[in-house]
Design an enzyme around this catalytic site. Structure first.
Site, PDB file in Angstrom:
ATOM      1  N   HIS A   1       0.860  -1.188   0.000  1.00  0.00           N
ATOM      2  CA  HIS A   1       0.000   0.000   0.000  1.00  0.00           C
ATOM      3  C   HIS A   1       0.896   1.237   0.000  1.00  0.00           C
ATOM      4  CE1 HIS A   1      -3.959   1.898   1.628  1.00  0.00           C
ATOM      5  NE2 HIS A   1      -3.208   2.831   1.068  1.00  0.00           N
TER       6      HIS A   1
ATOM      7  N   GLU B   1      -2.656  -1.655  -3.124  1.00  0.00           N
ATOM      8  CA  GLU B   1      -3.731  -0.861  -2.540  1.00  0.00           C
ATOM      9  C   GLU B   1      -3.364   0.612  -2.559  1.00  0.00           C
ATOM     10  OE1 GLU B   1      -5.171  -3.997   0.951  1.00  0.00           O
ATOM     11  OE2 GLU B   1      -4.039  -2.191   1.490  1.00  0.00           O
TER      12      GLU B   1
ATOM     13  N   THR C   1      -3.395   4.950   8.975  1.00  0.00           N
ATOM     14  CA  THR C   1      -3.777   3.705   8.314  1.00  0.00           C
ATOM     15  C   THR C   1      -5.172   3.909   7.729  1.00  0.00           C
ATOM     16  OG1 THR C   1      -4.018   1.305   8.610  1.00  0.00           O
ATOM     17  CG2 THR C   1      -4.794   2.720  10.416  1.00  0.00           C
TER      18      THR C   1
ATOM     19  N   HIS D   1      -8.114  -5.566   7.553  1.00  0.00           N
ATOM     20  CA  HIS D   1      -7.881  -4.550   8.574  1.00  0.00           C
ATOM     21  C   HIS D   1      -8.126  -5.140   9.964  1.00  0.00           C
ATOM     22  CE1 HIS D   1      -6.822  -0.286   9.140  1.00  0.00           C
ATOM     23  NE2 HIS D   1      -7.326  -0.502  10.348  1.00  0.00           N
ATOM     24  N   ASP D   2      -7.048  -5.277  10.710  1.00  0.00           N
ATOM     25  CA  ASP D   2      -7.055  -5.771  12.094  1.00  0.00           C
ATOM     26  C   ASP D   2      -7.467  -7.234  12.214  1.00  0.00           C
ATOM     27  OD1 ASP D   2      -6.109  -3.383  12.984  1.00  0.00           O
ATOM     28  OD2 ASP D   2      -8.007  -2.666  13.816  1.00  0.00           O
TER      29      ASP D   2
ATOM     30  N   GLY E   1      -1.523  -7.661   7.420  1.00  0.00           N
ATOM     31  CA  GLY E   1      -0.167  -7.147   7.526  1.00  0.00           C
ATOM     32  C   GLY E   1       0.276  -6.914   8.947  1.00  0.00           C
TER      33      GLY E   1
END
Length: 238
Positions: free
Chosen positions: A43, A70, A100, A190-191, A213
């Site tokens: 990203h 991304e 983020t 995400h998370d 990630g």
């Protein structure tokens, strides 16, 4: 099974904090794939505070699984994606100063804008995905942009799951069912982590891919990259 794409931004963050080229993001991408990872996600942001645009160019020849780029489709980003031609591009409405990703697209308000960009990528054979909140109207709006897939923004699911509230999965399941009915592929990210990925995977019909990630890299500090990747692969099997 649901595919695991590993976001290596945090590797670049660590490298950039010291200068030089340690750890080397290209080598880590090779290792992720060797350990079973089914994709590499990056990203790049305009300030290049983690993944640099040059990294994306360097990674293209070594990503033999699926390359997912991304980002916010500013012109510089569009030019990079068209040059690199990854298997997938994920459009994220980041503000330049965002730490983020923190919100999905308003797919109704930005329909025409997204439609134009998506068409440009698809004309080059690049699969498109757009980042969306778990909101039925936004999922329905996504179908009108022409996108191939959506990526469900899973921060709220992760927050609720950590509190012991498994009911937090409900809006995601509803959105997934709607996406399936609309012919949209489903990604998520995400998370997501080792602690919450199995429940999410089992309860989202048609989930094709997760991009992980921050948690995966943090978990790898304690348990090792190869071990952690294989733990995710085990939890993502049907």
């Amino acid at each position: 099974m649901t595919k695991l794409s590993v976001n290596i931004n945090k590797i670049a963050t660590l490298r950039n904090s010291r200068g030089g080229d340690v750890p080397n993001v290209v080598q880590v991408a090779k290792d992720v794939q060797r350990y079973g990872g089914q994709g590499i996600t990056v990203h790049p942001r305009p300030d290049e505070r983690h993944i640099r645009y040059k990294d994306v160019l360097d990674l293209r020849p070594v990503v033999t699984t699926e390359f997912n780029i991304e980002g916010n489709p500013v012109q510089k980003f569009i030019d990079l994606v068209l040059k690199v031609k990854p298997e997938q591009v994920t459009l994220v409405p980041d503000a330049e100063d965002a730490i983020t990703s923190n919100a999905g697209w308003n797919t109704i308000k930005h329909r025409d804008y997204l439609r134009e960009i998506i068409s440009e990528f698809q004309d080059k054979g690049i699969r498109t995905s757009i980042f969306v909140d778990p909101d039925l109207e936004m999922v329905k709006g996504a179908a009108n942009t022409g996108t191939d897939r959506i990526e469900l923004y899973t921060e709220e699911y992760a927050r609720q799951y950590a509190k012991g509230n498994k009911e937090g999965i409900k809006p995601y399941r509803s959105c997934a069912e709607a996406a399936n009915d609309l012919g949209l592929g489903i990604n998520a990210g995400h998370d997501l982590s080792l602690s919450n990925i199995e429940y999410f995977n089992k309860n989202i019909p048609g989930l094709l891919e997760v991009s992980i990630g921050h948690a995966l890299i943090a978990e790898s500090l304690y348990q090792g990259l190869e071990y952690v990747i294989n733990q995710y692969l085990s939890l993502l099997r049907d």
